[in-house]
Motif scaffolding. Structure first.
Motif, PDB file in Angstrom:
ATOM      1  N   VAL A  20      69.123  28.347  95.907  1.00 32.31           N
ATOM      2  CA  VAL A  20      69.550  29.427  95.023  1.00 32.31           C
ATOM      3  C   VAL A  20      68.439  29.839  94.062  1.00 32.31           C
ATOM      4  CG1 VAL A  20      72.015  28.956  95.176  1.00 32.31           C
ATOM      5  CG2 VAL A  20      70.657  27.817  93.417  1.00 32.31           C
ATOM      6  N   GLU A  21      67.472  28.952  93.848  1.00 29.47           N
ATOM      7  CA  GLU A  21      66.354  29.307  92.970  1.00 29.47           C
ATOM      8  C   GLU A  21      65.550  30.473  93.547  1.00 29.47           C
ATOM      9  OE1 GLU A  21      64.601  25.355  92.788  1.00 29.47           O
ATOM     10  OE2 GLU A  21      64.952  25.399  90.632  1.00 29.47           O
ATOM     11  N   VAL A  22      65.444  30.529  94.858  1.00 31.21           N
ATOM     12  CA  VAL A  22      64.671  31.581  95.513  1.00 31.21           C
ATOM     13  C   VAL A  22      65.590  32.653  96.090  1.00 31.21           C
ATOM     14  CG1 VAL A  22      63.013  32.100  97.349  1.00 31.21           C
ATOM     15  CG2 VAL A  22      62.812  29.963  96.057  1.00 31.21           C
ATOM     16  N   LEU A  26      70.302  36.920  97.180  1.00 32.70           N
ATOM     17  CA  LEU A  26      70.577  37.336  98.563  1.00 32.70           C
ATOM     18  C   LEU A  26      71.855  36.678  99.081  1.00 32.70           C
ATOM     19  CD1 LEU A  26      66.999  37.171 100.128  1.00 32.70           C
ATOM     20  CD2 LEU A  26      68.278  39.200  99.465  1.00 32.70           C
ATOM     21  N   PHE A  27      71.991  35.368  98.827  1.00 35.79           N
ATOM     22  CA  PHE A  27      73.200  34.663  99.245  1.00 35.79           C
ATOM     23  C   PHE A  27      74.434  35.257  98.568  1.00 35.79           C
ATOM     24  CE2 PHE A  27      70.185  31.178 100.262  1.00 35.79           C
ATOM     25  CZ  PHE A  27      70.566  30.958 101.575  1.00 35.79           C
ATOM     26  N   GLU A  28      74.331  35.488  97.275  1.00 32.48           N
ATOM     27  CA  GLU A  28      75.464  36.054  96.535  1.00 32.48           C
ATOM     28  C   GLU A  28      75.868  37.414  97.110  1.00 32.48           C
ATOM     29  OE1 GLU A  28      76.728  37.555  92.065  1.00 32.48           O
ATOM     30  OE2 GLU A  28      74.637  37.076  92.472  1.00 32.48           O
ATOM     31  N   ALA A  29      74.883  38.272  97.360  1.00 31.66           N
ATOM     32  CA  ALA A  29      75.171  39.605  97.907  1.00 31.66           C
ATOM     33  C   ALA A  29      75.821  39.504  99.283  1.00 31.66           C
ATOM     34  CB  ALA A  29      73.886  40.431  97.973  1.00 31.66           C
ATOM     35  N   LEU A  30      75.321  38.597 100.119  1.00 27.87           N
ATOM     36  CA  LEU A  30      75.873  38.439 101.460  1.00 27.87           C
ATOM     37  C   LEU A  30      77.312  37.912 101.413  1.00 27.87           C
ATOM     38  CD1 LEU A  30      75.440  38.649 104.492  1.00 27.87           C
ATOM     39  CD2 LEU A  30      74.423  36.355 104.435  1.00 27.87           C
ATOM     40  N   ILE A  31      77.568  36.947 100.563  1.00 29.87           N
ATOM     41  CA  ILE A  31      78.927  36.406 100.413  1.00 29.87           C
ATOM     42  C   ILE A  31      79.870  37.517  99.961  1.00 29.87           C
ATOM     43  CG2 ILE A  31      80.369  34.824  99.068  1.00 29.87           C
ATOM     44  CD1 ILE A  31      77.824  32.951  98.999  1.00 29.87           C
ATOM     45  N   CYS A  54      74.396  24.746  94.559  1.00 30.24           N
ATOM     46  CA  CYS A  54      74.641  26.182  94.415  1.00 30.24           C
ATOM     47  C   CYS A  54      74.541  26.563  92.946  1.00 30.24           C
ATOM     48  CB  CYS A  54      76.007  26.552  94.992  1.00 30.24           C
ATOM     49  SG  CYS A  54      77.400  25.843  94.117  1.00 30.24           S
ATOM     50  N   ASP A  55      74.645  27.835  92.672  1.00 35.58           N
ATOM     51  CA  ASP A  55      74.654  28.287  91.289  1.00 35.58           C
ATOM     52  C   ASP A  55      75.980  28.987  91.024  1.00 35.58           C
ATOM     53  OD1 ASP A  55      74.309  30.677  92.654  1.00 35.58           O
ATOM     54  OD2 ASP A  55      72.485  31.247  91.612  1.00 35.58           O
ATOM     55  N   GLU A  56      76.188  29.376  89.781  1.00 31.94           N
ATOM     56  CA  GLU A  56      77.458  29.993  89.385  1.00 31.94           C
ATOM     57  C   GLU A  56      77.748  31.282  90.150  1.00 31.94           C
ATOM     58  OE1 GLU A  56      80.212  32.604  87.540  1.00 31.94           O
ATOM     59  OE2 GLU A  56      78.045  32.949  87.471  1.00 31.94           O
ATOM     60  N   VAL A  62      82.043  32.985  96.486  1.00 28.81           N
ATOM     61  CA  VAL A  62      82.825  32.427  97.588  1.00 28.81           C
ATOM     62  C   VAL A  62      84.257  32.119  97.146  1.00 28.81           C
ATOM     63  CG1 VAL A  62      82.232  29.968  97.383  1.00 28.81           C
ATOM     64  CG2 VAL A  62      82.680  30.954  99.630  1.00 28.81           C
ATOM     65  N   LEU A  63      84.436  31.684  95.905  1.00 26.86           N
ATOM     66  CA  LEU A  63      85.795  31.429  95.411  1.00 26.86           C
ATOM     67  C   LEU A  63      86.562  32.741  95.229  1.00 26.86           C
ATOM     68  CD1 LEU A  63      85.150  28.486  92.939  1.00 26.86           C
ATOM     69  CD2 LEU A  63      86.306  28.395  95.161  1.00 26.86           C
ATOM     70  N   ARG A  64      85.864  33.796  94.886  1.00 32.93           N
ATOM     71  CA  ARG A  64      86.513  35.104  94.783  1.00 32.93           C
ATOM     72  C   ARG A  64      87.026  35.548  96.150  1.00 32.93           C
ATOM     73  NH1 ARG A  64      85.084  40.745  94.943  1.00 32.93           N
ATOM     74  NH2 ARG A  64      86.423  41.899  93.495  1.00 32.93           N
ATOM     75  N   VAL A  65      86.205  35.319  97.173  1.00 37.97           N
ATOM     76  CA  VAL A  65      86.636  35.654  98.530  1.00 37.97           C
ATOM     77  C   VAL A  65      87.881  34.845  98.897  1.00 37.97           C
ATOM     78  CG1 VAL A  65      85.980  35.622 100.977  1.00 37.97           C
ATOM     79  CG2 VAL A  65      84.317  36.343  99.261  1.00 37.97           C
ATOM     80  N   CYS A  66      87.915  33.572  98.512  1.00 39.73           N
ATOM     81  CA  CYS A  66      89.104  32.741  98.758  1.00 39.73           C
ATOM     82  C   CYS A  66      90.342  33.359  98.126  1.00 39.73           C
ATOM     83  CB  CYS A  66      88.916  31.339  98.172  1.00 39.73           C
ATOM     84  SG  CYS A  66      87.738  30.295  99.033  1.00 39.73           S
TER      85      CYS A  66
END
Length: 141
Positions: A20-22, A26-31, A54-56, A62-66
């Motif tokens: 998540v540091e790098v 991108l991960f957040e946007a994809l999720i 992971c980060d916040e 991902v929890l929002r998607v849940c």
């Protein structure tokens, strides 16, 4: 189309860059994109491809998607909350950011899993006394 582009970028990243540091944004946007498409499975796969803690923003995404899918993925939300207790930048007794905890509680509540929702609040929530004590301490500094 956007999700495929982001997946392409992430697939070409080295393992060390998949933290998540790098690659966090991108991960957040994809999720989030997979969540908007209603694909919990794809969002969870993106989350699971993060290397290291992971980060916040990613946990919250991902929890929002849940909480948004029908039916909700409340069991996964509970499991993710319990297993993601070391989140960079989190504050509080359980080290789960408030926003992430809120999405997990919402997922449980939407599925009438009130006992689970209350259990999450008991385990990871910051009670009012703690907040008042922290506010009083900070005001004295």
């Amino acid at each position: 189309k956007k999700a495929a582009l982001l997946e392409g970028v992430l697939s070409r990243m080295t393992s060390s860059a998949k933290s998540v540091e790098v690659g966090g944004p991108l991960f957040e946007a994809l999720i989030k994109l997979h969540g908007e498409e209603g694909s919990f499975k794809a969002a969870k796969m993106a989350f699971d491809s993060i290397i290291g803690p992971c980060d916040e923003p990613c946990l919250s995404a991902v929890l929002r998607v849940c909480s948004l899918t029908t039916p909700t993925h409340w069991k996964e939300a509970v499991l993710l909350t319990h297993s993601s207790d070391v989140v960079w930048g989190a504050r509080g007794p359980g080290m789960i950011p408030t926003r992430a905890l809120s999405y997990a509680v919402i997922a449980c509540a939407k599925s009438d899993q009130w006992k689970e929702a209350l259990n999450l609040i008991d385990l990871y929530g910051i009670d009012l006394k703690y907040r008042r004590a922290a506010a009083n301490f900070e005001s004295r500094q």
